[in-house]
Design a protein around this motif. Structure first.
Motif, PDB file in Angstrom:
ATOM      1  N   TYR A  69       0.836  -1.197   0.000  1.00 13.69           N
ATOM      2  CA  TYR A  69       0.000   0.000   0.000  1.00 13.69           C
ATOM      3  C   TYR A  69       0.870   1.246   0.000  1.00 13.69           C
ATOM      4  CZ  TYR A  69      -3.789  -3.184   1.209  1.00 13.69           C
ATOM      5  OH  TYR A  69      -4.707  -4.214   1.192  1.00 13.69           O
TER       6      TYR A  69
ATOM      7  N   PRO B  14      -3.844   0.264   6.251  1.00 15.99           N
ATOM      8  CA  PRO B  14      -3.855   0.756   4.866  1.00 15.99           C
ATOM      9  C   PRO B  14      -4.987   1.736   4.546  1.00 15.99           C
ATOM     10  CG  PRO B  14      -4.838  -1.420   4.968  1.00 15.99           C
ATOM     11  CD  PRO B  14      -4.372  -1.107   6.368  1.00 15.99           C
TER      12      PRO B  14
ATOM     13  N   LYS C  56      -4.892   4.556   1.759  1.00 14.44           N
ATOM     14  CA  LYS C  56      -3.780   4.298   0.853  1.00 14.44           C
ATOM     15  C   LYS C  56      -4.249   3.528  -0.376  1.00 14.44           C
ATOM     16  CE  LYS C  56      -0.273   4.243   4.512  1.00 14.44           C
ATOM     17  NZ  LYS C  56       0.893   3.541   5.081  1.00 14.44           N
TER      18      LYS C  56
ATOM     19  N   PRO D   4      -3.744   0.401  -2.954  1.00 15.18           N
ATOM     20  CA  PRO D   4      -3.065  -0.902  -3.045  1.00 15.18           C
ATOM     21  C   PRO D   4      -2.371  -1.098  -4.391  1.00 15.18           C
ATOM     22  CG  PRO D   4      -5.429  -1.168  -3.342  1.00 15.18           C
ATOM     23  CD  PRO D   4      -5.212   0.281  -3.028  1.00 15.18           C
TER      24      PRO D   4
END
Length: 287
Positions: free
Chosen positions: A152, A172, A175, A177
């Motif tokens: 991430y 995450p 964020k 991926p």
């Protein structure tokens, strides 16, 4: 003890002095680009014909297609990331050298200072080259032992302005991926930004590059369950290597890319992240 292998500190390559001797001006750099693209036989980028006139009297379009149905003028830039650019060939050659030899990338401010061009031009030039790298990953096929993993990229929620901060700012959250895979046999990487890490999304990305009968190594992510030849390590219980089963190759790639993220670029926006992934993947594959 005498050194028997080149080692990381003794890799063969071109020095900066050799680079400047190789590309002393735009004319020399243009010839190099033409040789790399066509060899001794220029081909029209519009129709593919090799019936081409070279050395035409034109300020920036020295080639002309002789086919009646085409007849277009062109340069070696047409059909490449350099197309429609007013930046000279020598600048492109040096920029390409800097981008492919710096493992953690080169910022647009660094290119701006080193090449004597504006930061805006340097930013645009670097993104053109990243796009060229990203294109090489499309349809890349893997047939060896393949490692798969996700990572991430993005800023921490706690560092964002309160008005932009998500409520659940852990892990995450917020964020973007990135899914990646590495073929251990060819030592090639294929990675791209993905909208989410659902099983359908990740397995679709995997199927674009890996035949169903290839052995796949992953961590304990549920997203890869159901694959024909899947072996996993369980990071949650401290298992990272079990014989040949591990994803250390992908972990090493993420480590290098994140060093570039934090140390060179400081930010990779979701809009441009896929190009940055293409840059790091492409550089890894040709090093």
């Amino acid at each position: 003890m005498a050194q028997k292998a080149p080692g990381q500190a003794h890799r063969e390559g071109m020095t900066l002095a050799q680079l400047f001797r190789k590309f002393p001006d735009d004319e020399t750099a243009e010839k190099w680009f033409a040789d790399q693209r066509w060899g001794d036989t220029p081909a029209c980028p519009h129709c593919g014909s090799t019936n081409v006139l070279s050395g035409a009297k034109h300020p920036n379009q020295p080639y002309r297609c002789r086919e009646k149905q085409c007849g277009k003028r062109f340069s070696v830039k047409v059909g490449t990331p350099m197309q429609d650019s007013n930046v000279g060939y020598q600048t492109w050659a040096i920029a390409l050298y800097l981008l492919v030899t710096n493992l953690k990338g080169v910022s647009s401010m660094k290119l701006h200072r080193d090449l004597g061009i504006t930061q805006k031009t340097a930013w645009h030039l670097a993104h053109r080259m990243r796009e060229g790298f990203a294109v090489t990953l499309i349809g890349k096929q893997m047939s060896g032992l393949v490692e798969v993993d996700e990572s991430y990229f993005g800023g921490l929620e706690k560092n964002k302005h309160k008005s932009r901060r998500l409520n659940a700012g852990h892990g995450p959250v917020g964020k973007t991926p990135v899914a990646g895979m590495k073929d251990r046999v060819s030592n090639q990487i294929a990675a791209k930004a993905v909208p989410e890490t659902k099983k359908s999304t990740l397995q679709k990305h995997l199927a674009e590059h890996v035949p169903p009968d290839v052995t796949v190594f992953s961590d304990e992510s549920y997203a890869y369950e159901g694959l024909l030849n899947l072996e996993s390590v369980k990071h949650s219980i401290g298992e990272y290597v079990r014989g040949q089963v591990h994803i250390n190759g992908m972990e090493s790639f993420w480590s290098m890319m994140k060093r570039g993220y934090h140390g060179t670029y400081h930010k990779m926006s979701p809009k441009h992240l896929d190009r940055c992934v293409g840059e790091f993947s492409g550089r890894y594959n040709i090093r």
